[in-house]
Write a protein that holds these residues in place. Structure first.
Motif, PDB file in Angstrom:
ATOM      1  N   ILE A 199       1.802   2.445  -3.593  1.00 38.83           N
ATOM      2  CA  ILE A 199       0.788   2.868  -4.565  1.00 38.83           C
ATOM      3  C   ILE A 199       0.862   4.379  -4.750  1.00 38.83           C
ATOM      4  O   ILE A 199       0.979   5.135  -3.782  1.00 38.83           O
ATOM      5  CB  ILE A 199      -0.619   2.449  -4.095  1.00 38.83           C
ATOM      6  CG1 ILE A 199      -0.727   0.921  -4.038  1.00 38.83           C
ATOM      7  CG2 ILE A 199      -1.692   3.004  -5.036  1.00 38.83           C
ATOM      8  CD1 ILE A 199      -2.031   0.414  -3.441  1.00 38.83           C
ATOM      9  N   GLU A 218       0.823  -1.205   0.000  1.00 43.09           N
ATOM     10  CA  GLU A 218       0.000   0.000   0.000  1.00 43.09           C
ATOM     11  C   GLU A 218       0.863   1.263   0.000  1.00 43.09           C
ATOM     12  O   GLU A 218       0.514   2.264  -0.646  1.00 43.09           O
ATOM     13  CB  GLU A 218      -0.951   0.003   1.186  1.00 43.09           C
ATOM     14  CG  GLU A 218      -1.951   1.155   1.142  1.00 43.09           C
ATOM     15  CD  GLU A 218      -3.059   1.018   2.167  1.00 43.09           C
ATOM     16  OE1 GLU A 218      -4.030   1.780   2.085  1.00 43.09           O
ATOM     17  OE2 GLU A 218      -2.961   0.139   3.049  1.00 43.09           O
ATOM     18  N   ARG A 221      -9.992  -0.521  -3.566  1.00 40.99           N
ATOM     19  CA  ARG A 221      -9.974   0.790  -2.909  1.00 40.99           C
ATOM     20  C   ARG A 221      -9.338   1.845  -3.800  1.00 40.99           C
ATOM     21  O   ARG A 221      -9.793   2.992  -3.852  1.00 40.99           O
ATOM     22  CB  ARG A 221      -9.221   0.696  -1.595  1.00 40.99           C
ATOM     23  CG  ARG A 221      -9.243   1.996  -0.771  1.00 40.99           C
ATOM     24  CD  ARG A 221      -8.361   1.862   0.460  1.00 40.99           C
ATOM     25  NE  ARG A 221      -8.612   0.620   1.183  1.00 40.99           N
ATOM     26  CZ  ARG A 221      -7.781   0.117   2.093  1.00 40.99           C
ATOM     27  NH1 ARG A 221      -6.640   0.750   2.362  1.00 40.99           N
ATOM     28  NH2 ARG A 221      -8.069  -1.003   2.716  1.00 40.99           N
ATOM     29  N   TYR A 222      -8.274   1.453  -4.535  1.00 36.81           N
ATOM     30  CA  TYR A 222      -7.550   2.419  -5.346  1.00 36.81           C
ATOM     31  C   TYR A 222      -7.890   2.330  -6.834  1.00 36.81           C
ATOM     32  O   TYR A 222      -7.268   3.030  -7.646  1.00 36.81           O
ATOM     33  CB  TYR A 222      -6.038   2.223  -5.152  1.00 36.81           C
ATOM     34  CG  TYR A 222      -5.556   2.615  -3.784  1.00 36.81           C
ATOM     35  CD1 TYR A 222      -5.251   3.943  -3.488  1.00 36.81           C
ATOM     36  CD2 TYR A 222      -5.418   1.666  -2.777  1.00 36.81           C
ATOM     37  CE1 TYR A 222      -4.792   4.304  -2.222  1.00 36.81           C
ATOM     38  CE2 TYR A 222      -4.966   2.025  -1.510  1.00 36.81           C
ATOM     39  CZ  TYR A 222      -4.660   3.346  -1.239  1.00 36.81           C
ATOM     40  OH  TYR A 222      -4.215   3.705   0.003  1.00 36.81           O
ATOM     41  N   LEU A 234      -7.208  -3.853  -1.593  1.00 39.06           N
ATOM     42  CA  LEU A 234      -6.444  -2.656  -1.936  1.00 39.06           C
ATOM     43  C   LEU A 234      -6.703  -2.243  -3.383  1.00 39.06           C
ATOM     44  O   LEU A 234      -6.842  -1.046  -3.682  1.00 39.06           O
ATOM     45  CB  LEU A 234      -4.952  -2.907  -1.722  1.00 39.06           C
ATOM     46  CG  LEU A 234      -4.463  -2.987  -0.281  1.00 39.06           C
ATOM     47  CD1 LEU A 234      -2.988  -3.374  -0.241  1.00 39.06           C
ATOM     48  CD2 LEU A 234      -4.682  -1.663   0.431  1.00 39.06           C
TER      49      LEU A 234
END
Length: 394
Positions: free
Chosen positions: A148, A145, A179-180, A176
């Protein structure tokens, strides 16, 4: 015939990829259809087929597949639990075309430190030269994370990792990615679609080298890519644009291999665990790398996400004398010295993990020997390893 996806994976392996549209009865194995030119009854029929082939899988030209390759696509797709599958001449070609399908100049991709080493080379050469930046994250995903950034478009995972089989939490990576807004791609060659299923754990794309366990006989090269429905179109469009196709004879060989995948993997697993247990008791061995072993750092994740292991394991020798490690391998008589794995035969190679990693620290470790434990009697394999260790001492 009932939809094979409704059955257990063992049943799916036997019955998937057989629904060919021919009048009369049907063969047990789909026939080999060799064709470049495909004939149509009318101009209108040809025009209609060509208009639809961008969205549908149709037999319109050999470069877009034949009934034999379509049958294999269906079998692999059922095994992986995906939407559609495309076939490629090699596993590396499947990986390369996947990266090209979803990445553009200026994009950033995060790759696991444990990826198949030729993928690292691809990242350091072709992708870099075409303006696609690649950074590597820890094999277990612990630092992912933090790496990113706004330009990141893809997370690329290999689980278990190449050479020493690090496990990562693919479910966490999937969370993840969602989420992104990133695409999650996983190399599933180790899991073969039977023992590990990335799409069920949240990946968008799953890649396998059918060269390995799907074929199972070390006599064919092929790669497969299976995606979710949302991820399908870019991959399909690029494959059609480049005229990517595989030989129907090779597709037939992989189809034949898939039918025996489950019992072969069960034998590989039993044999490999017998060898691994024996190696853990040898004074010459410092560490045995296999996530199925309770002492392995990734064992809990392996228990949660995998349904078995295969014939792969690696071990670190206590002696740092590389020539001794070479004497050990050279003395083996049942283990061949060769690249690849997944066939019925046992193999042994030296693995340069230090060269293949840039995040994990492998300095100060002894030589790493990778074994592929085949279908021979494990007692004979252990006896061969024992005399090999004796030769190392000499």
């Amino acid at each position: 015939m009932p939809d094979p996806i409704q059955h257990s994976p063992l049943t799916t392996l036997i019955h998937a990829g057989k629904a060919l549209d021919y009048p009369g009865g049907r063969p047990v194995n789909p026939p080999v259809v060799r064709s470049s030119t495909v004939l149509f009854d009318t101009v209108a029929q040809q025009r209609e087929a060509r208009a639809r082939r961008g969205e549908e899988r149709l037999f319109t030209y050999g470069a877009r597949g034949t009934p034999t390759s379509f049958a294999l696509e269906d079998a692999v797709c059922a095994l992986e639990g995906g939407y559609r599958t495309r076939l490629y001449p090699t596993g590396l070609a499947a990986i390369g075309m996947t990266l090209l399908a979803y990445l553009r100049p200026g994009d950033h991709v995060l790759m696991a430190d444990c990826v198949y080493e030729p993928v690292r080379h691809l990242a350091d050469t072709f992708l870099r030269d075409h303006g696609i930046r690649v950074d590597f994250y820890a094999a277990d995903g612990s630092d992912l994370e933090a790496r990113i950034e706004p330009a990141t478009r893809m997370l690329y995972a290999e689980c278990p990792g190449s050479l020493v089989y690090e496990m990562c939490d693919l479910r966490r990576l999937s969370a993840l990615a969602r989420r992104y807004g990133l695409l999650l791609v996983a190399d599933n060659t180790w899991g073969s679609g039977l023992q590990y299923r990335p799409l069920a754990l949240g990946a968008d794309v799953s890649i396998m080298a059918a060269t390995k366990y799907l074929s199972g006989h070390s006599d064919v090269m092929m790669g497969t890519v299976t995606t979710t429905e949302d991820a399908w179109q870019p991959l399909s469009t690029l494959a059609d644009s480049f005229g990517i196709a595989v030989s129907p004879d090779d597709a037939y060989l992989v189809l034949r291999g898939i039918r025996s995948l489950a019992p072969r993997l069960a034998m590989h697993e039993a044999n490999a665990l017998a060898v691994a247990d024996w190696l853990t008791q040898r004074p010459e061995v410092a560490t045995v790398f296999c996530p199925a072993l309770p002492a392995d750092p990734g064992h809990a994740l392996w228990q949660r996400d995998c349904t078995g292991t295969n014939g792969l394991l690696s071990f670190e020798l206590r002696s740092h004398d590389l020539s001794a490690a070479e004497r050990f391998i050279d003395a083996l008589t049942l283990f061949g010295i060769g690249a690849s794995w997944g066939g019925y035969e046992s193999l042994a190679t030296l693995s340069d993990v230090k060269r293949a990693r840039s995040v994990g620290d492998w300095s100060g470790r002894g030589p790493i020997v990778r074994l592929h434990v085949g279908l021979e009697d494990p007692r004979d394999l252990i006896a061969d390893l024992e005399q090999g260790l004796a030769a190392m001492g000499r």
